[in-house]
Design an enzyme around this catalytic site. Structure first.
Site, PDB file in Angstrom:
ATOM      1  N   ASP A  31      -7.372   1.637   1.174  1.00 18.38           N
ATOM      2  CA  ASP A  31      -7.271   2.641   0.016  1.00 18.38           C
ATOM      3  C   ASP A  31      -8.841   3.012  -0.292  1.00 18.38           C
ATOM      4  O   ASP A  31      -9.174   1.787  -1.008  1.00 18.38           O
ATOM      5  CB  ASP A  31      -6.313   2.646  -0.602  1.00 18.38           C
ATOM      6  CG  ASP A  31      -5.895   4.145  -1.443  1.00 18.38           C
ATOM      7  OD1 ASP A  31      -6.787   4.619  -1.990  1.00 18.38           O
ATOM      8  OD2 ASP A  31      -4.847   4.705  -1.263  1.00 18.38           O
ATOM      9  N   ILE A  32      -9.314   3.872  -0.338  1.00 18.85           N
ATOM     10  CA  ILE A  32     -10.608   4.188  -0.888  1.00 18.85           C
ATOM     11  C   ILE A  32     -10.657   4.237  -2.586  1.00 18.85           C
ATOM     12  O   ILE A  32     -11.643   4.468  -3.276  1.00 18.85           O
ATOM     13  CB  ILE A  32     -11.403   5.361  -0.389  1.00 18.85           C
ATOM     14  CG1 ILE A  32     -10.386   6.638  -0.615  1.00 18.85           C
ATOM     15  CG2 ILE A  32     -11.873   5.048   0.897  1.00 18.85           C
ATOM     16  CD1 ILE A  32     -11.491   8.090  -0.192  1.00 18.85           C
ATOM     17  N   GLN A  94       2.625  13.109  -3.932  1.00 15.58           N
ATOM     18  CA  GLN A  94       2.088  12.890  -2.542  1.00 15.58           C
ATOM     19  C   GLN A  94       0.886  13.982  -2.466  1.00 15.58           C
ATOM     20  O   GLN A  94       0.838  15.105  -2.928  1.00 15.58           O
ATOM     21  CB  GLN A  94       2.928  13.549  -1.259  1.00 15.58           C
ATOM     22  CG  GLN A  94       2.368  13.102   0.207  1.00 15.58           C
ATOM     23  CD  GLN A  94       3.241  13.690   1.465  1.00 15.58           C
ATOM     24  OE1 GLN A  94       4.359  14.412   0.863  1.00 15.58           O
ATOM     25  NE2 GLN A  94       2.973  13.428   2.345  1.00 15.58           N
ATOM     26  N   HIS A 100       2.569   8.062   4.640  1.00 16.81           N
ATOM     27  CA  HIS A 100       1.671   6.537   4.634  1.00 16.81           C
ATOM     28  C   HIS A 100       2.901   5.746   3.468  1.00 16.81           C
ATOM     29  O   HIS A 100       3.378   6.397   2.731  1.00 16.81           O
ATOM     30  CB  HIS A 100       0.542   6.991   4.052  1.00 16.81           C
ATOM     31  CG  HIS A 100       0.332   7.547   3.106  1.00 16.81           C
ATOM     32  ND1 HIS A 100       0.356   9.072   3.040  1.00 16.81           N
ATOM     33  CD2 HIS A 100       0.140   7.506   1.763  1.00 16.81           C
ATOM     34  CE1 HIS A 100       0.289   9.571   1.795  1.00 16.81           C
ATOM     35  NE2 HIS A 100       0.198   8.632   1.253  1.00 16.81           N
ATOM     36  N   HIS A 102       1.897   3.078   1.233  1.00 19.07           N
ATOM     37  CA  HIS A 102       0.988   2.154  -0.098  1.00 19.07           C
ATOM     38  C   HIS A 102       1.558   0.773   0.320  1.00 19.07           C
ATOM     39  O   HIS A 102       2.753   0.322  -0.170  1.00 19.07           O
ATOM     40  CB  HIS A 102       1.005   2.561  -1.371  1.00 19.07           C
ATOM     41  CG  HIS A 102       0.400   3.980  -1.474  1.00 19.07           C
ATOM     42  ND1 HIS A 102      -1.011   4.299  -1.863  1.00 19.07           N
ATOM     43  CD2 HIS A 102       1.174   5.189  -1.203  1.00 19.07           C
ATOM     44  CE1 HIS A 102      -1.153   5.492  -1.908  1.00 19.07           C
ATOM     45  NE2 HIS A 102      -0.094   6.307  -1.627  1.00 19.07           N
TER      46      HIS A 102
HETATM   47  P1  AMP Z   1      -0.576   9.737  -1.801  1.00 20.64           P
HETATM   48  O1  AMP Z   1      -1.108  10.263  -3.162  1.00 20.64           O
HETATM   49  O2  AMP Z   1       0.755   8.768  -1.881  1.00 20.64           O
HETATM   50  O3  AMP Z   1      -0.354  10.837  -0.877  1.00 20.64           O
HETATM   51  O4  AMP Z   1      -1.779   8.861  -1.209  1.00 20.64           O
HETATM   52  C1  AMP Z   1      -2.902   9.313  -0.807  1.00 20.64           C
HETATM   53  C2  AMP Z   1      -3.925   7.976  -0.776  1.00 20.64           C
HETATM   54  O5  AMP Z   1      -4.848   8.215   0.299  1.00 20.64           O
HETATM   55  C3  AMP Z   1      -4.576   7.700  -2.121  1.00 20.64           C
HETATM   56  O6  AMP Z   1      -4.355   6.768  -2.761  1.00 20.64           O
HETATM   57  C4  AMP Z   1      -5.805   8.056  -1.997  1.00 20.64           C
HETATM   58  O7  AMP Z   1      -7.061   7.024  -2.560  1.00 20.64           O
HETATM   59  C5  AMP Z   1      -5.954   7.602  -0.240  1.00 20.64           C
HETATM   60  N1  AMP Z   1      -7.037   8.229   0.462  1.00 20.64           N
HETATM   61  C6  AMP Z   1      -7.324   9.608   0.421  1.00 20.64           C
HETATM   62  N2  AMP Z   1      -8.368   9.682   1.371  1.00 20.64           N
HETATM   63  C7  AMP Z   1      -8.657   8.560   1.916  1.00 20.64           C
HETATM   64  C8  AMP Z   1      -9.491   7.907   2.978  1.00 20.64           C
HETATM   65  N3  AMP Z   1     -10.303   8.909   3.516  1.00 20.64           N
HETATM   66  N4  AMP Z   1      -9.811   6.768   3.213  1.00 20.64           N
HETATM   67  C9  AMP Z   1      -8.823   6.028   2.479  1.00 20.64           C
HETATM   68  N5  AMP Z   1      -7.881   6.396   1.913  1.00 20.64           N
HETATM   69  C10 AMP Z   1      -7.814   7.400   1.527  1.00 20.64           C
END
Ligand code: AMP
Ligand code: ZN
Length: 135
Positions: A31-32, A94, A100, A102
């Site tokens: 995760d970034i 979300q 996904h 985590h």
């Molecule tokens: P959610 O809020 O549960 O939908 O989580 C989405 C997650 O994706 C967040 O923790 C973001 O930091 C992560 N995220 C968004 N864009 C990217 C990316 N390009 N590469 C890796 N993680 C990402």
């Protein structure tokens, strides 16, 4: 692949990611915006919006991949525990609409705290809810 889905693009290699695991049906990458060191995401290769939409087999495979990753996080990073988290729909935080999980390594001294203070529920209300939800 869904148009304009960043995770579909990551899976296809059209967007960069720090990929750490892959099998026939799933991909895992860092995760970034990590909550802790090693915070990762596991995604099914086939697009689905969230828990209410995902195919049962894809859900199983993603859960198994998350288990494998949890073991690796413990072995390589020495985490003391793991949280698995899924957000389904904006009401549940979300923000990326490709299912996904985590996988969040936890450390005895990490600063994460529960964002809520759980309150006990009255026995009658608990029973009413049970009635509403059974069957
Ligand atoms: P959610 O809020 O549960 O939908 O989580 C989405 C997650 O994706 C967040 O923790 C973001 O930091 C992560 N995220 C968004 N864009 C990217 C990316 N390009 N590469 C890796 N993680 C990402
Ligand atoms: Zn997608």
């Amino acid at each position: 692949m869904a148009d304009d889905c960043i995770f579909c693009k990551i899976i296809a290699g059209e967007l960069p990611s720090e990929r750490i695991d892959e099998d026939e049906d799933t991909v895992a990458f860092l995760d970034i915006n990590p909550w802790t060191r090693g915070h990762s995401l596991v995604v099914p290769k086939r697009h689905s919006r969230n828990l209410l939409d995902i195919d049962d087999d894809d859900l199983r495979r993603t859960a198994v991949a998350a288990k494998r990753l949890a073991a690796r996080l413990r072995e390589r990073l020495g985490c003391d525990g793991v949280n698995l988290l899924n957000a389904t729909e904006p009401a549940a935080w979300q923000s990326v609409f490709h299912f996904h999980l985590h996988v969040i390594p936890r450390y005895d001294d990490d600063p994460l705290q529960l964002p809520v203070r759980p309150q006990p529920i009255a026995q009658e209300e608990l029973a009413r809810l049970g009635e509403e939800l059974r069957g």
